[in-house]
Design an enzyme around this catalytic site. Sequence first.
Site, PDB file in Angstrom:
ATOM      1  N   CYS A   4       0.832  -1.203   0.000  1.00  0.00           N
ATOM      2  CA  CYS A   4       0.000   0.000   0.000  1.00  0.00           C
ATOM      3  C   CYS A   4       0.868   1.254   0.000  1.00  0.00           C
ATOM      4  CB  CYS A   4      -0.932   0.001   1.200  1.00  0.00           C
ATOM      5  SG  CYS A   4      -2.016   1.436   1.199  1.00  0.00           S
ATOM      6  N   CYS A   9      -0.641   4.148   2.016  1.00  0.00           N
ATOM      7  CA  CYS A   9      -0.514   4.104   3.483  1.00  0.00           C
ATOM      8  C   CYS A   9       0.922   4.374   3.931  1.00  0.00           C
ATOM      9  CB  CYS A   9      -0.890   2.747   4.057  1.00  0.00           C
ATOM     10  SG  CYS A   9      -1.941   1.758   3.088  1.00  0.00           S
ATOM     11  N   ASP A  10       1.875   3.832   3.201  1.00  0.00           N
ATOM     12  CA  ASP A  10       3.250   3.800   3.715  1.00  0.00           C
ATOM     13  C   ASP A  10       4.232   4.726   2.982  1.00  0.00           C
ATOM     14  OD1 ASP A  10       2.399   1.708   5.412  1.00  0.00           O
ATOM     15  OD2 ASP A  10       2.655   0.272   3.795  1.00  0.00           O
TER      16      ASP A  10
END
Length: 317
Positions: free
Chosen positions: A139, A142-143
């Site tokens: 992801c 997200c990261d």
Amino acid sequence: MTEKVKLIIIGSGPAGFTAALYAARANLAPLLFEGFYSGPAGGQLMTTTDVENYPGFPEGISGPELMEKLRKQAEKFGTKVISEDVISCDLKTHPFVVRTSNAEYQAESIIIATGASAKTLDIPGTHEGEFWQKGVTACAVCDGAAPIFRNQPLYVIGGGDSACEESLFLTNYGSKIYLVHRRDELRASKIMANRVKRNHKIEVLWDSVVTRVEGDHIVRSVTVKNLKTGVEEKREAAGLFFAVGHTPNTAFLSGQIELHDNGYIKVHPGTTLTNIKGVFAAGDCADFHYRQAITAAGTGCMAALEAERWLSAREEQ
Ligand code: NAP
């Protein structure tokens, strides 16, 4: 003692909470299992930044904020949310049985809205205990902003809209983004593919696969193999992002309900009806075509209406 309810909703993404909102307003007092270990409660939108295509939010809204609003709205009308994973169901008896690791429930009807999870590939160095979450993730959104990725060469695997979107997103952080695709043509929509091709920070490595990830405490290199020439090259890298599609979260239903070969729940076309009367499926666990938050919410609404009708018809019998 086994708690008995009219409706259990399994899953806490847009499909689950929309189903809960409608069911609660219809006085069905639904129990909604939002999950715990199985993934972020709130589903895939919890790992998204700006959602710009959910109607009603012209300025855009963050994924977590949208889920918080959907949750509040469902709770306001009496949905009870339980922070546990459903580990198995018995759909061959009625009332149906739903089990978590702590308890067992009986339900007259069930809406399955467990969504789908990002896939990973079996590449040496990418697993848990190797470089998973130490530079390897599924992801980017997200990261991607993590300090280890700043001004570093980053690699994305895939050729679909997700891979393009993630690559474009990562241009905000990495020094250069390499999109590694196994074919010589992107699967992504034209608009996304064009954005990628026009972006000077992204280079597509065509006909290529990643064969190994190496590093010390974090990722330092990836090995990329050209499938046409067979040449392998070890390249400096700080991050590897999988964007190779999704797997429906239906394993816990094994043998209980009719699934497509790809694991998605089969529904009667244009409805949320499964092959088991009283069990409905909504959102990405039954949709490998549209996979949008708004379509998930739409089918969540359909599932609640269909469950309500089914329950009323039974009561009248
Ligand atoms: P997808 O369209 O299924 O694409 C998956 C990609 O991963 C494909 O390019 C595929 O290669 C590659 N792949 C699969 N298995 C692989 C393997 N073993 N090794 C190497 N590569 C592999 O999935 P997605 O990109 O997640 O998109 C899913 C759906 O969501 C689509 O309907 C998409 O339009 C939608 N979506 C839309 C947006 C947007 O509009 N902003 C953003 C994200 C997703 P091949 O092409 O060779 O099969």
